[in-house]
Design an enzyme around this catalytic site. Structure first.
Site, mmCIF file in Angstrom:
data_model
loop_
_atom_site.group_PDB
_atom_site.id
_atom_site.type_symbol
_atom_site.label_atom_id
_atom_site.label_comp_id
_atom_site.label_asym_id
_atom_site.label_seq_id
_atom_site.Cartn_x
_atom_site.Cartn_y
_atom_site.Cartn_z
ATOM 1 N N HIS A 263 0.826 -1.221 0.000
ATOM 2 C CA HIS A 263 0.000 0.000 0.000
ATOM 3 C C HIS A 263 0.856 1.265 0.000
ATOM 4 O O HIS A 263 0.335 2.357 -0.218
ATOM 5 C CB HIS A 263 -0.996 -0.011 1.171
ATOM 6 C CG HIS A 263 -0.406 0.300 2.510
ATOM 7 N ND1 HIS A 263 -1.189 0.654 3.593
ATOM 8 C CD2 HIS A 263 0.875 0.298 2.979
ATOM 9 C CE1 HIS A 263 -0.430 0.859 4.646
ATOM 10 N NE2 HIS A 263 0.821 0.650 4.302
ATOM 11 N N ASP A 264 2.162 1.109 0.227
ATOM 12 C CA ASP A 264 3.067 2.265 0.178
ATOM 13 C C ASP A 264 3.397 2.701 -1.249
ATOM 14 O O ASP A 264 3.969 3.772 -1.441
ATOM 15 C CB ASP A 264 4.399 1.931 0.873
ATOM 16 C CG ASP A 264 4.253 1.735 2.371
ATOM 17 O OD1 ASP A 264 3.229 2.145 2.935
ATOM 18 O OD2 ASP A 264 5.187 1.167 2.986
ATOM 19 N N GLU A 292 -2.973 -6.658 4.285
ATOM 20 C CA GLU A 292 -3.282 -5.368 3.679
ATOM 21 C C GLU A 292 -4.767 -5.032 3.886
ATOM 22 O O GLU A 292 -5.594 -5.922 4.112
ATOM 23 C CB GLU A 292 -2.998 -5.386 2.174
ATOM 24 C CG GLU A 292 -1.528 -5.506 1.783
ATOM 25 C CD GLU A 292 -0.780 -4.166 1.838
ATOM 26 O OE1 GLU A 292 -1.407 -3.149 2.200
ATOM 27 O OE2 GLU A 292 0.417 -4.161 1.485
ATOM 28 N N GLU A 322 -4.678 2.487 -0.883
ATOM 29 C CA GLU A 322 -5.384 1.285 -0.479
ATOM 30 C C GLU A 322 -6.218 0.813 -1.668
ATOM 31 O O GLU A 322 -6.629 1.612 -2.509
ATOM 32 C CB GLU A 322 -6.279 1.550 0.733
ATOM 33 C CG GLU A 322 -5.537 2.139 1.934
ATOM 34 C CD GLU A 322 -4.435 1.248 2.475
ATOM 35 O OE1 GLU A 322 -4.379 0.058 2.111
ATOM 36 O OE2 GLU A 322 -3.605 1.741 3.261
#
Length: 357
Positions: A263-264, A292, A322
């Site tokens: 998600h980074d 996640e 996300e």
């Protein structure tokens, strides 16, 4: 005389005004929470079994002369938010007695689990400054964090050890919470029986993989992160720390574990990472386990809109995001994992198991 429609419209407008006020000062909630953690109010109240007067709480604060009137106003707000309780003393005295709640127990410093380090990181000035640049990024492109500091977050934390430690402490505390929920899902399932080696990509200081190895001691755990991160990692039984770059290569293993890593990053970078994961595990029997957030259309019954809050956080800090299940499915397929399943656990994120065959 006003019509029913006019009365309803006035009521809606009033409600709308009230909601704007509440949204406008939403930061007051997080700042009150931050102050509670910094002052260790939950620790003070909890240490006395949750029956303290205001003056007793003040005496537990690390200060030679705490301002009790200010403290009273902060605690009044925290009580209204349900973080502490307030009730008359049982001995018939005139001082209100304050107690712990199911919320305040998550704010204890010397407790496991705890979200206190996460509160301190997400309310710290270094992080909040980036949120000021959301509209700038929408108009001009680029991440808000880089507009605030002139570099990306990883570079910033690597050159600011105190902030890096704050970040690592926050990740370590969430590791304990999420890994506990993660392991409870696999208890007696046999999922890890045939896994002899497991690499935790972006594992920070190694807390997550250490917990997995503690539960499954036959596994050789590898904590893989940037060199300056693993340099600060403590020694764990059954865990080796390896420095490197996940965009270049990932240590070979039977299974790859990643918690809140993809998600980074944007989609293109995620596919690169996933392809390296695919290369690192065997085609037959290899496993990828992601922890996640999976964005739901109407939010989470338990965590509400936190999926979208975290989506904004990823945009602000890292240009990450996300994803919905369909977005995860597309990424996994492009990264070499055509088969997957989503598993809900008693925690904020979910588990996504993926397989190369």
């Amino acid at each position: 005389m006003e019509s029913v429609e006019e009365v309803n419209e006035e009521g809606l407008l009033l409600r709308g005004q009230a909601q704007v006020w509440q949204l406008m000062f939403g930061f007051a909630d997080s700042m009150a929470l931050k102050a509670a953690v910094e002052l260790r109010l939950a620790d003070i109240i909890h240490s006395y079994a949750g029956h303290l007067t205001l003056s007793q709480i003040a005496s537990g604060i690390e200060s030679s002369n705490p301002n009790i009137s200010y403290l009273a106003r902060l605690i009044r707000m925290l009580v209204r938010k349900g973080i502490f309780t307030a009730h008359p003393p049982s001995d018939g005295g005139d001082q209100t007695v304050y107690g712990s709640t199911h919320i305040s127990k998550w704010l204890l410093h010397d407790s496991d689990p705890s979200l206190a380090p996460m509160v301190l990181q997400n309310t710290d000035a270094w992080q909040l400054a980036s949120w000021q640049y959301i509209s700038h990024s929408i108009k001009q492109g680029g991440t808000p964090f880089k507009k605030a500091y002139g570099c990306d977050m990883w570079e910033f934390t690597s050159h600011n050890p105190n902030i890096g430690n704050l970040f690592n402490d926050a990740m370590a505390c969430t590791n304990k919470i999420v890994v506990t929920a993660f392991l409870s899902q696999y208890k007696d399932s046999g999922f890890f029986d045939n896994i002899q080696s497991l690499v935790d990509i972006g594992g920070g200081t190694g807390g997550a993989v250490a917990e997995i190895v503690k539960t499954y001691p036959h596994i050789n755990g590898i904590n893989f992160d940037l060199q300056h991160v693993v340099a600060t990692a403590p020694v764990y039984d059954g865990v080796s720390h390896v420095g490197g770059n996940m965009f270049e290569a990932i240590p070979n293993s039977d299974a790859v574990f990643m918690k809140w890593v993809l998600h980074d990053w944007g989609d293109e970078d995620c596919v690169k990472i996933l392809k390296n994961c695919r290369k690192a595990i065997p085609e037959k029997g290899g496993k990828l386990v992601l922890v996640e957030i999976v964005v739901e259309e109407d939010g989470s019954e338990t965590f509400g809109d936190m999926d979208l809050v975290y989506d904004l956080l990823m945009f602000v800090l890292l240009n990450g995001k996300e994803r919905t299940e369909q977005q995860w499915k597309k990424l996994l397929e492009e990264g070499g994992f055509p088969r997957y399943k989503v598993i809900n656990i008693p925690a904020f994120p979910s588990i996504i198991e993926a397989y190369p065959l």
